[in-house]
Design a protein around this motif. Structure first.
Motif, PDB file in Angstrom:
ATOM      1  N   PRO A   1     -11.802   4.905  -9.801  1.00  0.00           N
ATOM      2  CA  PRO A   1     -12.395   3.951  -8.896  1.00  0.00           C
ATOM      3  C   PRO A   1     -11.643   3.494  -7.645  1.00  0.00           C
ATOM      4  N   SER A   2     -12.143   3.493  -6.305  1.00  0.00           N
ATOM      5  CA  SER A   2     -11.549   3.211  -5.247  1.00  0.00           C
ATOM      6  C   SER A   2     -11.623   1.871  -4.948  1.00  0.00           C
ATOM      7  N   VAL A   3     -10.599   1.116  -4.863  1.00  0.00           N
ATOM      8  CA  VAL A   3     -10.484  -0.506  -4.595  1.00  0.00           C
ATOM      9  C   VAL A   3      -9.794  -0.699  -3.257  1.00  0.00           C
ATOM     10  N   VAL A   4     -10.589  -1.886  -2.586  1.00  0.00           N
ATOM     11  CA  VAL A   4      -9.846  -2.375  -1.349  1.00  0.00           C
ATOM     12  C   VAL A   4      -9.386  -3.837  -1.823  1.00  0.00           C
ATOM     13  N   TYR A   5      -8.557  -4.521  -1.162  1.00  0.00           N
ATOM     14  CA  TYR A   5      -8.033  -6.150  -1.359  1.00  0.00           C
ATOM     15  C   TYR A   5      -8.551  -6.641  -0.029  1.00  0.00           C
ATOM     16  N   VAL A   6      -9.588  -7.543   0.185  1.00  0.00           N
ATOM     17  CA  VAL A   6      -9.993  -8.165   1.209  1.00  0.00           C
ATOM     18  C   VAL A   6      -9.318  -9.526   1.255  1.00  0.00           C
ATOM     19  N   MET A   7      -8.553 -10.052   2.340  1.00  0.00           N
ATOM     20  CA  MET A   7      -7.812 -11.168   2.541  1.00  0.00           C
ATOM     21  C   MET A   7      -8.501 -11.761   3.653  1.00  0.00           C
ATOM     22  N   GLN A   8      -8.809 -13.165   3.430  1.00  0.00           N
ATOM     23  CA  GLN A   8      -9.495 -14.284   4.131  1.00  0.00           C
ATOM     24  C   GLN A   8      -8.256 -15.359   4.735  1.00  0.00           C
ATOM     25  N   PRO A   9      -7.355 -14.951   5.495  1.00  0.00           N
ATOM     26  CA  PRO A   9      -6.488 -16.160   5.872  1.00  0.00           C
ATOM     27  C   PRO A   9      -7.005 -17.294   6.743  1.00  0.00           C
ATOM     28  N   GLN A  10      -6.587 -18.359   6.631  1.00  0.00           N
ATOM     29  CA  GLN A  10      -6.995 -19.320   7.332  1.00  0.00           C
ATOM     30  C   GLN A  10      -6.912 -19.478   8.924  1.00  0.00           C
ATOM     31  N   THR A  11      -8.088 -19.400   9.582  1.00  0.00           N
ATOM     32  CA  THR A  11      -7.892 -19.261  11.189  1.00  0.00           C
ATOM     33  C   THR A  11      -9.161 -20.029  11.850  1.00  0.00           C
ATOM     34  N   GLN A  12      -9.495 -21.223  11.392  1.00  0.00           N
ATOM     35  CA  GLN A  12     -10.567 -22.076  11.725  1.00  0.00           C
ATOM     36  C   GLN A  12     -10.250 -22.546  12.957  1.00  0.00           C
TER      37      GLN A  12
ATOM     38  N   MET B   1      -9.501 -12.115  16.291  1.00  0.00           N
ATOM     39  CA  MET B   1      -9.593 -11.000  16.179  1.00  0.00           C
ATOM     40  C   MET B   1     -10.958 -10.534  15.113  1.00  0.00           C
ATOM     41  N   VAL B   2     -11.043  -9.227  14.985  1.00  0.00           N
ATOM     42  CA  VAL B   2     -12.250  -8.908  13.971  1.00  0.00           C
ATOM     43  C   VAL B   2     -11.439  -8.199  12.702  1.00  0.00           C
ATOM     44  N   PRO B   3     -12.234  -8.369  11.600  1.00  0.00           N
ATOM     45  CA  PRO B   3     -11.323  -7.497  10.526  1.00  0.00           C
ATOM     46  C   PRO B   3     -10.857  -6.110  10.593  1.00  0.00           C
ATOM     47  N   THR B   4      -9.838  -6.007  10.132  1.00  0.00           N
ATOM     48  CA  THR B   4      -9.433  -4.649  10.361  1.00  0.00           C
ATOM     49  C   THR B   4      -8.525  -3.933   9.105  1.00  0.00           C
ATOM     50  N   LEU B   5      -8.458  -2.770   8.954  1.00  0.00           N
ATOM     51  CA  LEU B   5      -7.552  -2.249   8.151  1.00  0.00           C
ATOM     52  C   LEU B   5      -6.206  -2.313   8.013  1.00  0.00           C
ATOM     53  N   MET B   6      -5.425  -2.844   7.120  1.00  0.00           N
ATOM     54  CA  MET B   6      -3.940  -2.944   7.248  1.00  0.00           C
ATOM     55  C   MET B   6      -3.357  -2.068   6.096  1.00  0.00           C
TER      56      MET B   6
ATOM     57  N   ASN C   1      -7.865   3.548  -7.589  1.00  0.00           N
ATOM     58  CA  ASN C   1      -7.226   4.415  -6.360  1.00  0.00           C
ATOM     59  C   ASN C   1      -7.234   3.299  -5.296  1.00  0.00           C
ATOM     60  N   PHE C   2      -6.062   2.947  -4.954  1.00  0.00           N
ATOM     61  CA  PHE C   2      -6.066   1.631  -4.184  1.00  0.00           C
ATOM     62  C   PHE C   2      -6.041   2.061  -2.776  1.00  0.00           C
ATOM     63  N   LEU C   3      -6.757   1.470  -1.907  1.00  0.00           N
ATOM     64  CA  LEU C   3      -7.199   1.929  -0.703  1.00  0.00           C
ATOM     65  C   LEU C   3      -6.201   1.332   0.487  1.00  0.00           C
ATOM     66  N   GLY C   4      -6.194   0.021   0.021  1.00  0.00           N
ATOM     67  CA  GLY C   4      -5.133  -0.747   1.151  1.00  0.00           C
ATOM     68  C   GLY C   4      -6.032  -2.238   1.150  1.00  0.00           C
ATOM     69  N   VAL C   5      -5.486  -2.806   2.312  1.00  0.00           N
ATOM     70  CA  VAL C   5      -6.202  -4.340   2.688  1.00  0.00           C
ATOM     71  C   VAL C   5      -7.068  -4.209   3.849  1.00  0.00           C
ATOM     72  N   ILE C   6      -7.978  -4.898   3.696  1.00  0.00           N
ATOM     73  CA  ILE C   6      -8.921  -5.053   4.905  1.00  0.00           C
ATOM     74  C   ILE C   6      -8.867  -6.553   5.154  1.00  0.00           C
ATOM     75  N   MET C   7      -8.126  -6.881   6.415  1.00  0.00           N
ATOM     76  CA  MET C   7      -7.672  -8.265   6.747  1.00  0.00           C
ATOM     77  C   MET C   7      -8.835  -8.783   7.468  1.00  0.00           C
ATOM     78  N   SER C   8      -9.371  -9.794   7.006  1.00  0.00           N
ATOM     79  CA  SER C   8     -10.432 -10.485   7.682  1.00  0.00           C
ATOM     80  C   SER C   8      -9.852 -12.042   8.037  1.00  0.00           C
ATOM     81  N   ASN C   9     -10.759 -12.790   8.285  1.00  0.00           N
ATOM     82  CA  ASN C   9     -10.380 -14.126   8.710  1.00  0.00           C
ATOM     83  C   ASN C   9     -11.440 -15.001   8.301  1.00  0.00           C
ATOM     84  N   LEU C  10     -11.161 -16.454   8.554  1.00  0.00           N
ATOM     85  CA  LEU C  10     -12.036 -17.591   8.489  1.00  0.00           C
ATOM     86  C   LEU C  10     -12.521 -18.532   9.677  1.00  0.00           C
ATOM     87  N   ASN C  11     -13.183 -18.107  10.456  1.00  0.00           N
ATOM     88  CA  ASN C  11     -13.639 -18.687  11.434  1.00  0.00           C
ATOM     89  C   ASN C  11     -14.732 -19.612  11.148  1.00  0.00           C
TER      90      ASN C  11
END
Length: 441
Positions: free
Chosen positions: A198-209, A227-232, A277-287
């Motif tokens: 199974p393929s898995v992503v980790y979605v991070m939502q850091p504070q950006t208000q 910024m808009v969410p991106t793959l890291m 199957n760890f795909l990586g991090v989707i870096m999002s935000n919290l606006n």
């Protein structure tokens, strides 16, 4: 990308004649380190302390935590922020484990600052009570924000980031005690046996208000509100691409130390090739604006689907307004067929009876709770206070108050305190440190 982190385990910290590390003991020349800090002319007062687990020491207002690290190839520790803007996530890094640099205000605190106890009942509430800590207690000439509830704390926080790298220079040319290797191959064309998992992503939502620059989490020195969410690549997060912001009630906070050591990322890494199957991090935000929240959810879901993710883990830094981002992202992922688990704290009121998140959806059926930000914590006086304890009640802390008709003041005349969990520095540990357990009654 291949990142090698060479670890040096700090068993003790002392002040001495030279900066050095030997047989588990970190020695710091206090006056030389302070001279380095005072190179920033915004620093008006500064002192260094050493605090260790079990000592009856309380720190307030705590602003930031950083793990001492250095790159043997002379690249800066935080590219694009303090150092040249270069790729993070590959090469060699030396890290000093079991310790941190803590930044504490000499006088003034605010909404985003908190408390750490090194001993007694309060020690268990934050990871940093378990570490050997070098504590910078300082003040600045940034008079324009001393009485502001929300502070950028730029001079103090930068001093801490620089100090962490300065201290780690003592292990720059030494041989590590052990080495952690983090290596993820390209997302496509992986080993067929890995791709069956199974393929898995980790979605991070850091504070950006905050719309104004200088308060939010930074990625390569860039304010993540813009910024808009991106793959890291996961290695970028572990290797200094992110620097913690100066906004959010502090129990919800992800310090820079948390990014450097993110246990959730390491746990997913550990399962890669075994169960996932760890795909990586989707870096999002919290606006704040609704259209920005909706846009972020669309981007996250599209990225996860395009990457072929079967599952996602979504972690939120904050509560209240950011709950809309968290739930919106969760639902968007489920709507495109990505099975999702959420990690967050709750705001259920002092009695624990309120709705846990500002918004809810029946599709959010697998959420890991890291605790209630409104839970009352009452702690006795400590032998030593570093900083200014009065800041807890005076300066608009998220979990402190000057007076309460039922509970009285947060800071009592005898030095004991009562506050909400909101004011415990990084107390909810959403990045994966949390030792809390949910119980049904």
């Amino acid at each position: 990308m291949r990142l090698e982190i060479g670890n040096f385990y700090v068993k003790d910290i002392v002040f001495g004649e030279e900066l050095a590390f030997s047989k588990g003991t970190l020695t710091v020349n206090k006056e030389e380190a302070l001279a380095f800090i005072r190179e920033d002319d915004r620093i008006t007062e500064a002192d260094l302390y050493i605090v260790k687990p079990g000592e009856m020491v309380r720190m307030c207002p705590v602003k930031e935590a950083i793990e001492p690290r250095v790159r043997p190839d002379n690249r800066g520790l935080f590219p694009g922020y303090e150092g040249e803007l270069v790729q993070a996530g590959e090469g060699t890094l030396h890290a000093m484990k079991n310790c941190s640099v803590l930044v504490v205000g000499k006088h003034w605190g605010g909404f985003q600052d908190g408390v750490i106890d090194m001993g007694g009942e309060g020690q268990k509430y934050t990871l940093f009570g378990e570490l050997n800590n070098i504590v910078l207690v300082a003040d600045t000439n940034e008079d324009f924000e001393k009485h502001e509830q929300q502070k950028k704390n730029d001079a103090l926080r930068r001093a801490g980031h620089k100090l962490a790298e300065y201290i780690a220079n003592c292990v720059k040319d030494l041989v590590p005690e052990d080495t952690e290797v983090f290596e993820l191959e390209s997302i496509i064309k992986r080993d067929p046996e890995v791709e069956k998992l199974p393929s898995v992503v980790y979605v991070m939502q850091p504070q950006t208000q905050l719309e104004q620059m200088g308060y939010n989490t930074l990625v390569y020195g860039w304010d993540m509100n813009h910024m808009v969410p991106t793959l890291m690549h996961t290695n970028e997060v572990l290797d200094g691409a992110l620097v913690s912001g100066s906004f959010m009630p502090v129990s919800s906070k992800w310090s820079t130390y948390d990014y450097q050591n993110c246990p959730n990322i390491k746990a997913l890494y550990n399962e890669h090739g075994k169960t996932i199957n760890f795909l990586g991090v989707i870096m999002s935000n919290l606006n704040v604006a609704l259209d920005q929240k909706e846009r972020a959810a669309i981007f996250v879901a599209q990225l996860a689907k395009s990457l072929g993710a079967d599952g996602a883990v979504v972690a939120e830094e904050g509560y209240g307004n950011p709950d809309a981002d968290f739930v919106g992202c969760y639902v968007a992922l489920e709507d495109v067929g990505v099975k999702t688990v959420g990690i967050t704290n709750e705001c259920t009121g002092r009695d624990g009876q309120s709705q846990p998140l500002v918004t809810l959806d029946e599709k959010c059926d697998a959420i890991v709770s890291c605790g209630n930000v409104s839970e009352l914590i009452e702690l006795p006086a400590m032998d030593v206070v570093l900083g200014e304890l009065e800041a807890l009640g005076r300066d608009g802390f998220a979990g402190g108050w000057a007076d309460d008709e039922l509970l009285g003041p947060s800071v009592r005349p005898d030095g004991s305190i009562i506050m909400e969990n909101n004011s415990m520095f990084c107390g909810d540990q959403v990045c994966g440190w949390s030792p809390k357990t949910m119980k049904e009654f």
